[in-house]
Design an enzyme around this catalytic site. Structure first.
Site, short mmCIF file in Angstrom:
data_model
loop_
_atom_site.label_atom_id
_atom_site.label_comp_id
_atom_site.label_asym_id
_atom_site.label_seq_id
_atom_site.Cartn_x
_atom_site.Cartn_y
_atom_site.Cartn_z
N ASP A 41 31.76 -21.37 -14.30
CA ASP A 41 33.02 -20.68 -14.06
C ASP A 41 33.54 -20.96 -12.64
O ASP A 41 32.77 -21.24 -11.72
CB ASP A 41 32.71 -19.17 -14.19
CG ASP A 41 33.93 -18.32 -14.36
OD1 ASP A 41 34.69 -18.55 -15.30
OD2 ASP A 41 34.13 -17.42 -13.52
N LYS B 86 36.32 -24.08 -8.35
CA LYS B 86 37.14 -24.40 -7.18
C LYS B 86 36.98 -23.38 -6.06
O LYS B 86 37.44 -23.59 -4.94
CB LYS B 86 38.61 -24.56 -7.57
CG LYS B 86 39.39 -23.27 -7.76
CD LYS B 86 40.75 -23.50 -8.37
CE LYS B 86 41.80 -23.90 -7.35
NZ LYS B 86 43.14 -23.92 -7.97
N ASP C 222 45.31 -13.02 -22.32
CA ASP C 222 44.20 -12.10 -22.48
C ASP C 222 44.80 -10.70 -22.60
O ASP C 222 45.65 -10.34 -21.78
CB ASP C 222 43.33 -12.25 -21.23
CG ASP C 222 42.32 -11.15 -21.03
OD1 ASP C 222 42.09 -10.38 -21.95
OD2 ASP C 222 41.77 -11.09 -19.91
N ARG D 104 28.20 -24.49 -18.73
CA ARG D 104 29.63 -24.45 -18.38
C ARG D 104 29.69 -23.54 -17.16
O ARG D 104 29.17 -22.42 -17.18
CB ARG D 104 30.43 -23.88 -19.54
CG ARG D 104 31.95 -23.71 -19.26
CD ARG D 104 32.29 -22.32 -18.73
NE ARG D 104 33.73 -22.12 -18.60
CZ ARG D 104 34.29 -21.11 -17.96
NH1 ARG D 104 33.55 -20.19 -17.35
NH2 ARG D 104 35.59 -20.99 -17.90
N ASP E 245 41.72 -17.94 -21.87
CA ASP E 245 42.54 -17.60 -20.71
C ASP E 245 44.00 -18.01 -20.91
O ASP E 245 44.77 -18.00 -19.95
CB ASP E 245 42.00 -18.29 -19.45
CG ASP E 245 40.65 -17.74 -19.03
OD1 ASP E 245 40.39 -16.55 -19.29
OD2 ASP E 245 39.87 -18.50 -18.45
N TYR F 189 32.13 -11.95 -17.66
CA TYR F 189 32.23 -12.55 -16.32
C TYR F 189 32.00 -11.53 -15.18
O TYR F 189 32.27 -11.83 -14.03
CB TYR F 189 33.58 -13.27 -16.16
CG TYR F 189 33.73 -14.43 -17.12
CD1 TYR F 189 33.08 -15.65 -16.87
CD2 TYR F 189 34.44 -14.30 -18.30
CE1 TYR F 189 33.18 -16.71 -17.77
CE2 TYR F 189 34.54 -15.36 -19.20
CZ TYR F 189 33.91 -16.55 -18.93
OH TYR F 189 34.00 -17.60 -19.82
N ASN G 137 25.74 -1.74 -31.25
CA ASN G 137 27.15 -1.66 -30.90
C ASN G 137 27.49 -0.63 -29.83
O ASN G 137 28.28 -0.90 -28.93
CB ASN G 137 28.00 -1.38 -32.15
CG ASN G 137 28.05 -2.60 -33.06
OD1 ASN G 137 27.46 -3.62 -32.74
ND2 ASN G 137 28.70 -2.47 -34.18
#
Ligand code: NOJ
Ligand code: CA
Length: 661
Positions: free
Chosen positions: A288, A291, A440, A286, A387, A149, A85
């Site tokens: 991220d 676009k 978020d 998946r 998100d 991310y 942790n």
């Protein structure tokens, strides 16, 4: 000689010897189980079901359309190993779990410990937030990269998710085996479940204490945004005009260091990293922020990745993708990957979350545009994610959440549930802010309950079973049968399998007659166990209580053979009543006798789909082409010399073709 004129469908049923009889299919044993469900919804319906009865639902050879995905923010799921942790930088960890922008302790061991809970929920694929090593400093002032991310090294894992002695950011390498990551893969695959890896190709990390975009290759520094000698990054500043495609693809999103895809060394780095994780057992990706990079990059990326691992399913996040947005549509049809379906998500949230007066019409409006996609049945559908506000922060009524999940899991697309949905997990801090805004970090609470008796846990389990059981759900066409803002009835159809769904967000109502496409006779509602009589294909005097959903399944003959080709044809642009077939030089395709060609199933006017059983021609070269009938006229054959293919000797084969005229 003139071609025989054929009645669409009826004369074209596949040879009986090539299909398995329903009664022999073990999958169908699920139906009586569902009908055993007591009408009292508070009972534990599944206590009567032997676990092994459901084993058939789990097979790794299943079409990805039949998966039920569960999306986990790793740090907020379960702390299975308190020793990791504190992590390399103790400042980033909050033991009290009060500071939402610090790590709280969730890890991969925690996920392993909850795999049986997830399997019993009916989840078949886990999408985890990015696992890669993150910057170990606070970014944007005071935030730790708990989301994953802000990647520093795509070839190493976040030490906070692994065992302490496996801390590969310090001394282990990509080649190290038997880490908690490898055990997770092993435990998933043992349960016939899949792992979806979340990857980011567009950017590394934002400025954190003067350090931006310091990138490592398995521990060796290879690039630095602030000293970018080899042009690994774009340096055009922040996007200022979101209508300008060049800016969106080249400028920065929230100050994130944006990779320069023109640099082939960068492309080699990112592709080699992802291939290594696929080699370690990852099943799907998946991606991220798709676009923000040009489509040629993605076409090259997907081509390379799927040459390396042809079975890897890939879907991307094009934020607010919708059939009304031609750039996202174009991307969905030409990038080589599927997309997260924001358009459908927003329609469900408006209809059932914020109670828009147009209600279910909004959902139907989106589905009416499915023909614009080449593969709408492969879109990833969802009602919330990390998100946006959790669905229950829009509408806290648990019965409405059950309606939304029921709609999600019985409609076209591959449903993805956000972790905790089955426990009604939500934190409503700032819930009154723009409901479509980013909520978020409050949408990322720690899982606090593991109750396997909640009504929605049970719903998800039943409906995920149904997705495996009834191909009409995952592969078929959708037909609206009755719609008002408050009431929505539809069927899904594939070959002779049918699913009928009716739901009501308003006050109790009785519908005089609803067409179902179900065979006549008695049927059982999977959700309540209640019996319904279908006459002339209709349900008469159908009572729908307030917030009730009825789901009736009828599973027909399923295709089985040594080699089964799952074929999808686009671009044929059919009209109601048209028929599309596959004709070819082998017995399974009628030996060029077009009256014995194999019929495909209508999905929408742009998409036809089928599963073709091959026995005799398995392992042999064949030639095939498509043909279409309209109004009983002579068939129109594709204008080409045939498509040549060497058939695999067994297993599942995928054909994706576009009509050539
Ligand atoms: C989309 C992800 O879902 C979001 O959580 C993330 O912050 C941005 N992309 C940037 O990577
Ligand atoms: Ca931990």
């Amino acid at each position: 000689m003139s071609e025989p004129s054929l009645t669409p469908q009826t004369d074209l049923t596949p040879l009986k010897s090539n299909v398995q009889n329903t009664e022999e299919d073990p999958v169908l044993s699920f139906i009586p189980l569902a009908s055993d469900i007591p009408t009292d919804r508070t009972e534990r319906e599944f206590t009567t079901v032997d676990e092994s009865d459901l084993e058939f639902l789990f097979t790794r050879e299943i079409d990805f359309r039949q998966e039920t995905i569960y999306f986990i923010v790793i740090d907020r799921f379960h702390d299975g190993d308190p020793n990791n942790n504190v992590g390399p930088n103790p400042e980033l960890y909050d033991l009290t779990q009060e500071n939402w922008d610090r790590y709280w302790g969730g890890d991969l061991q925690g996920i392993i410990e909850k795999l049986d809970y997830l399997k019993k929920l009916g989840v078949t694929a886990l999408w985890l937030t990015p696992l890669f090593e993150q910057i170990e400093t606070l970014g944007y002032g005071d935030k730790a990269a708990i989301h994953g991310y802000w990647i520093k090294d795509f070839k190493r894992l976040n030490a906070r998710y692994l065992g302490k002695d496996e801390n590969n950011s310090l001394n282990e390498t990509q080649e190290t085996r038997n880490t908690t990551f490898d055990r997770l893969i092993e435990e998933l695959h043992k349960r016939k479940m899949k792992l979806v890896l979340d990857i980011v190709c567009n950017h590394s990390n934002p400025d954190a204490n003067g350090v931006k975009g310091e990138l490592y290759d398995d521990g060796v520094k290879i690039a630095d945004f602030n000293d970018d000698k080899n042009n690994w990054y774009h340096h055009y500043g922040e996007v200022t005009n979101w209508e300008d495609e060049w800016q969106v693809q080249n400028c920065e999103l929230c100050g994130l260091a944006t990779f320069n895809e023109n640099n082939s060394e960068y492309r080699e780095y990112i592709k080699s990293a992802i291939k290594q994780w696929l080699d370690r057992g990852v099943d799907a990706l998946r991606i991220d922020t798709v676009k923000h990079m040009p489509i040629w990059f993605w076409q090259e990326f997907i081509a390379d990745i799927q040459t390396h691992r042809p079975d890897a399913f890939v879907f991307g996040e094009w934020i607010y993708s919708s059939p009304h947005d031609h750039t996202s549509l174009d991307y969905a049809n030409h990038s080589g990957m599927s997309l997260l379906d924001f358009g459908f998500c927003m329609a469900i949230r408006q209809a059932l979350g914020t109670w828009d007066e147009n209600g279910f019409h909004l959902v139907q409006d989106i589905l009416d545009l499915d023909h614009l996609y080449d593969s709408a049945t492969e879109l990833i559908t969802f009602i919330d994610n990390h998100d946006m506000h959790r669905f229950q922060s829009l509408n806290s009524d648990p019965d409405v959440l059950r309606l939304a999940v029921g709609l999600l899991m019985t409609s076209r697309g591959i449903p993805c549930l956000f972790y905790g949905t089955e426990q009604y997990l939500h934190d409503d801090t700032n819930a009154n802010d723009n409901p479509y805004g980013n909520n978020d970090p409050y949408n990322r609470p720690m899982m606090d309950k593991w109750d396997m008796d909640t009504p929605i846990y049970r719903d998800i389990r039943l409906l995920s079973g149904l997705r495996r059981l009834n191909p009409a759900v995952s592969m078929g066409s959708q037909w609206q049968k009755h719609i008002t803002p408050d009431v929505y009835c539809y069927t899904r159809r594939y070959r002779d399998s049918v699913l009928f769904v009716a739901m009501n967000r308003g006050e109790a109502i009785t519908l005089d007659a609803v067409s179902t496409d179900l065979p006549d006779g008695e049927h059982t509602d999977v959700m309540s166990g209640n019996k319904y009589e279908v006459k002339d294909g209709n349900l008469y005097d159908l009572l729908l209580d307030s917030k009730q959903i009825i789901v009736i399944s009828s599973v027909g003959v399923r295709v089985q053979a040594k080699t089964v080709v799952r074929v999808q044809l686009n671009g044929v642009n059919t009209q109601l009543g048209d028929t599309v077939v596959v004709t070819g030089n082998c017995p399974e395709l009628g030996n060029w006798d077009i009256s014995r060609a194999y019929p495909l199933e209508y999905v929408n006017s742009n998409t036809w789909f089928g599963e073709i059983p091959f026995e005799e021609s398995s392992g042999k070269p064949i030639v095939y082409k498509y043909a279409m009938w309209r109004n009983g006229d002579s068939p129109i054959r594709e204008d080409n010399t045939g498509r040549r293919w060497l058939l695999a000797s067994d297993g599942i084969v995928k054909w994706r073709d576009r009509w050539s005229s």
